[in-house]
Design an enzyme around this catalytic site. Structure first.
Site, mmCIF file in Angstrom:
data_model
loop_
_atom_site.group_PDB
_atom_site.id
_atom_site.type_symbol
_atom_site.label_atom_id
_atom_site.label_comp_id
_atom_site.label_asym_id
_atom_site.label_seq_id
_atom_site.Cartn_x
_atom_site.Cartn_y
_atom_site.Cartn_z
ATOM 1 N N HIS A 14 -2.074 -2.868 -6.052
ATOM 2 C CA HIS A 14 -2.165 -2.100 -4.793
ATOM 3 C C HIS A 14 -1.967 -0.626 -5.140
ATOM 4 C CE1 HIS A 14 -1.133 -1.555 -0.293
ATOM 5 N NE2 HIS A 14 -1.192 -0.342 -0.826
ATOM 6 N N HIS A 16 -3.369 3.589 -4.307
ATOM 7 C CA HIS A 16 -4.164 4.598 -3.591
ATOM 8 C C HIS A 16 -4.576 5.680 -4.572
ATOM 9 C CE1 HIS A 16 -3.077 3.046 0.419
ATOM 10 N NE2 HIS A 16 -1.954 2.696 -0.193
ATOM 11 N N LEU A 17 -5.879 5.847 -4.751
ATOM 12 C CA LEU A 17 -6.379 6.883 -5.663
ATOM 13 C C LEU A 17 -6.962 8.075 -4.926
ATOM 14 C CD1 LEU A 17 -8.176 4.899 -8.537
ATOM 15 C CD2 LEU A 17 -6.028 6.174 -8.674
ATOM 16 N N ARG A 18 -7.253 7.904 -3.613
ATOM 17 C CA ARG A 18 -7.886 8.982 -2.824
ATOM 18 C C ARG A 18 -9.265 9.333 -3.405
ATOM 19 N NH1 ARG A 18 -3.921 7.487 0.530
ATOM 20 N NH2 ARG A 18 -1.928 8.492 0.134
ATOM 21 N N ASN A 42 -8.505 3.055 2.133
ATOM 22 C CA ASN A 42 -8.219 3.864 3.330
ATOM 23 C C ASN A 42 -8.537 5.345 3.123
ATOM 24 O OD1 ASN A 42 -5.966 4.103 1.598
ATOM 25 N ND2 ASN A 42 -4.553 4.513 3.292
ATOM 26 N N LYS A 100 -9.248 -5.677 2.922
ATOM 27 C CA LYS A 100 -7.949 -5.196 3.372
ATOM 28 C C LYS A 100 -7.848 -5.184 4.886
ATOM 29 C CE LYS A 100 -4.053 -2.861 3.372
ATOM 30 N NZ LYS A 100 -3.067 -2.335 2.438
ATOM 31 N N HIS A 137 -1.674 -5.472 5.316
ATOM 32 C CA HIS A 137 -0.573 -4.546 5.619
ATOM 33 C C HIS A 137 0.199 -5.196 6.759
ATOM 34 C CE1 HIS A 137 1.373 -0.498 5.899
ATOM 35 N NE2 HIS A 137 1.766 -1.075 7.015
ATOM 36 N N HIS A 175 3.091 -5.128 -0.333
ATOM 37 C CA HIS A 175 4.317 -4.321 -0.313
ATOM 38 C C HIS A 175 5.369 -4.893 0.635
ATOM 39 C CE1 HIS A 175 2.077 -2.681 3.039
ATOM 40 N NE2 HIS A 175 1.362 -1.865 2.319
ATOM 41 N N LEU A 220 5.465 3.685 4.024
ATOM 42 C CA LEU A 220 5.308 2.544 4.936
ATOM 43 C C LEU A 220 4.870 1.328 4.137
ATOM 44 C CD1 LEU A 220 3.667 4.289 8.001
ATOM 45 C CD2 LEU A 220 5.966 3.302 7.871
ATOM 46 N N ASP A 248 1.652 0.528 -4.738
ATOM 47 C CA ASP A 248 1.429 1.316 -3.526
ATOM 48 C C ASP A 248 1.665 2.797 -3.796
ATOM 49 O OD1 ASP A 248 0.673 1.809 -0.942
ATOM 50 O OD2 ASP A 248 2.597 1.258 -0.056
ATOM 51 N N HIS A 252 0.392 12.182 -1.726
ATOM 52 C CA HIS A 252 0.126 13.191 -0.691
ATOM 53 C C HIS A 252 0.613 14.509 -1.274
ATOM 54 C CE1 HIS A 252 -0.665 10.391 2.676
ATOM 55 N NE2 HIS A 252 0.266 9.626 2.133
ATOM 56 N N ALA A 264 3.450 9.379 4.991
ATOM 57 C CA ALA A 264 4.114 8.242 4.346
ATOM 58 C C ALA A 264 3.492 7.990 2.980
ATOM 59 C CB ALA A 264 3.958 6.999 5.224
HETATM 60 C C1 NCD Z 1 -0.201 4.658 2.216
HETATM 61 C C2 NCD Z 1 -1.106 5.880 2.129
HETATM 62 O O1 NCD Z 1 -0.586 6.991 2.059
HETATM 63 O O2 NCD Z 1 -2.323 5.721 2.118
HETATM 64 N N1 NCD Z 1 1.130 5.097 2.545
HETATM 65 C C3 NCD Z 1 2.276 4.447 2.313
HETATM 66 O O3 NCD Z 1 3.337 4.879 2.783
HETATM 67 N N2 NCD Z 1 2.305 3.359 1.578
HETATM 68 C C4 NCD Z 1 -0.738 3.685 3.187
HETATM 69 C C5 NCD Z 1 -0.098 2.335 3.104
HETATM 70 O O4 NCD Z 1 -0.282 1.600 2.129
HETATM 71 O O5 NCD Z 1 0.625 1.984 4.051
HETATM 72 ZN ZN ZN Z 2 -0.708 1.239 0.351
#
Ligand code: NCD
Ligand code: ZN
Length: 346
Positions: A14, A16-18, A42, A100, A137, A175, A220, A248, A252, A264
């Site tokens: 899990h 996030h690479l953006r 996302n 997802k 989620h 998560h 989150l 996760d 940011h 988050a």
């Molecule tokens: C994630 C995000 O920033 O995309 N944020 C987080 O707090 N984990 C989204 C997510 O997985 O809930």
């Molecule tokens: Zn996530």
């Protein structure tokens, strides 16, 4: 005596690479240690179709520095308009490894998520038929439910009914942050797995709120009270095949974390393996770290485990950059608040 630990190369189930400048800045932090990762969809707009996933995968590979090897495992973002045939084709082609489910409004960029589960029934039935996992989620979005209870309420009121309605659906509880999540995953049978993040093994809600608000610990699902952290530690270090690593790691830029309405997400890609070695050593479970980071995940996803390795060595306190300086702005690396002595080699 130097202590070394050689593991099958880990995967992150899990991540996030953006996109764009942020992707370019954070991708090496994961690819340095991890062979593969389940890539969260996302983005804005989200990765919904097979064509979206194909294009995003190409952008990830284009952002990978020369000489690094990394395989992105793509995920489709479930919307009320998702076409079951497109999902099936994406899975059959090997491009997509999961779908997802974000309850609409649950977290960062989840506005296109699901409100009415009847509208995604045909997709879920198709996924059960072909064995494609649904990554969930697990938080309700009802504003009347206390944020610290949203995972437990989700399990009872959404997840359990959904699984009963869709026999054979393979589900990853993502998560998990509570004892209720651990218990439900443990009793859930072969179709259920659960990921646990690095940071939820280290922080509880006091770390976020006591002695001043610490925005870099806010993510989150939000970290819960200490008893839940201990339940997560017990699950992660147990060797139970149902539990595996999903960091996760969610970058940011600092300007948006240190803000009146802070985003988050904890960014742990850089130091996750060192932190996990520390946690597993504290729990006298170093011999079970490989199961958590490198074996249980591929087994659930029905993929071969990696054959190459990663070695960690114990020595002086490790130093890592406080921030990763991306072209999108600085991203603060998760600070566990204690010294860590496990160095990742290479
Ligand atoms: C994630 C995000 O920033 O995309 N944020 C987080 O707090 N984990 C989204 C997510 O997985 O809930
Ligand atoms: Zn996530």
């Amino acid at each position: 005596m130097t202590q070394t630990l050689t593991l099958r190369r880990p995967d992150d189930w899990h991540l996030h690479l953006r996109d764009g400048a942020m992707l370019k800045g954070v991708l090496p932090e994961t690819a340095r240690h991890f062979a593969r990762a389940i890539i969260m969809p996302n983005l804005v707009p989200p990765v919904v179709t097979m064509a979206d996933a194909k294009a995003y995968r190409a952008r990830i590979l284009a952002a990978l520095p020369q000489g690094m090897v990394f395989e992105p495992l793509m995920v489709l973002y479930l919307t009320e308009g998702t076409d079951p045939a497109d999902v099936a084709a994406a899975a059959a082609s090997g491009l997509v490894k999961a779908v997802k489910l974000y309850p609409a409004g649950a977290t960062t960029n989840s506005a296109s998520g699901v409100r009415d589960f009847d509208k995604v029934r045909a997709v879920l039935d198709k996924m059960a038929e072909i064995g494609l996992p649904l990554c969930v989620h697990g938080e309700v979005t009802d504003s009347s439910v206390d944020i610290f209870d949203r995972e437990a309420v989700f399990i009872d009121t959404v997840l359990d009914p959904l699984r009963r309605k869709t026999p054979g659906l393979r589900v990853v509880m993502e998560h998990i942050t509570t004892r209720q999540g651990v218990d439900y995953a443990r009793d859930g049978g072969d179709d259920l797995g659960a990921t646990i993040t690095t940071h939820h093994l280290i922080i509880n809600r006091n770390h976020i709120l006591a002695g001043g608000i610490k925005p870099h610990y806010y993510c989150l699902p939000v970290a819960k009270r200490e008893a839940h952290r201990l339940a997560l530690r017990e699950a992660a270090t147990s060797g139970d095949a149902r539990f595996f690593l999903g960091t996760d790691s969610a970058p940011h830029v600092d300007a948006l974390k240190e803000h009146a309405c802070g985003c988050a997400g904890c960014f742990t890609a850089t130091n996750t393996m060192a932190l996990l070695a520390h946690v597993f050593e504290e729990e006298a479970a170093l011999d079970r770290l490989e199961a958590f980071t490198s074996s249980n995940g591929p087994a659930f996803y029905r993929l071969p485990a990696n054959t190459n390795t990663l070695t960690l060595t114990k020595g002086d306190a490790v130093r890592w950059p406080a921030k990763i300086l991306t072209e999108a702005g600085p991203v603060t690396v998760f600070d566990p608040g204690f010294p860590v002595h496990w160095h990742v080699e290479g």
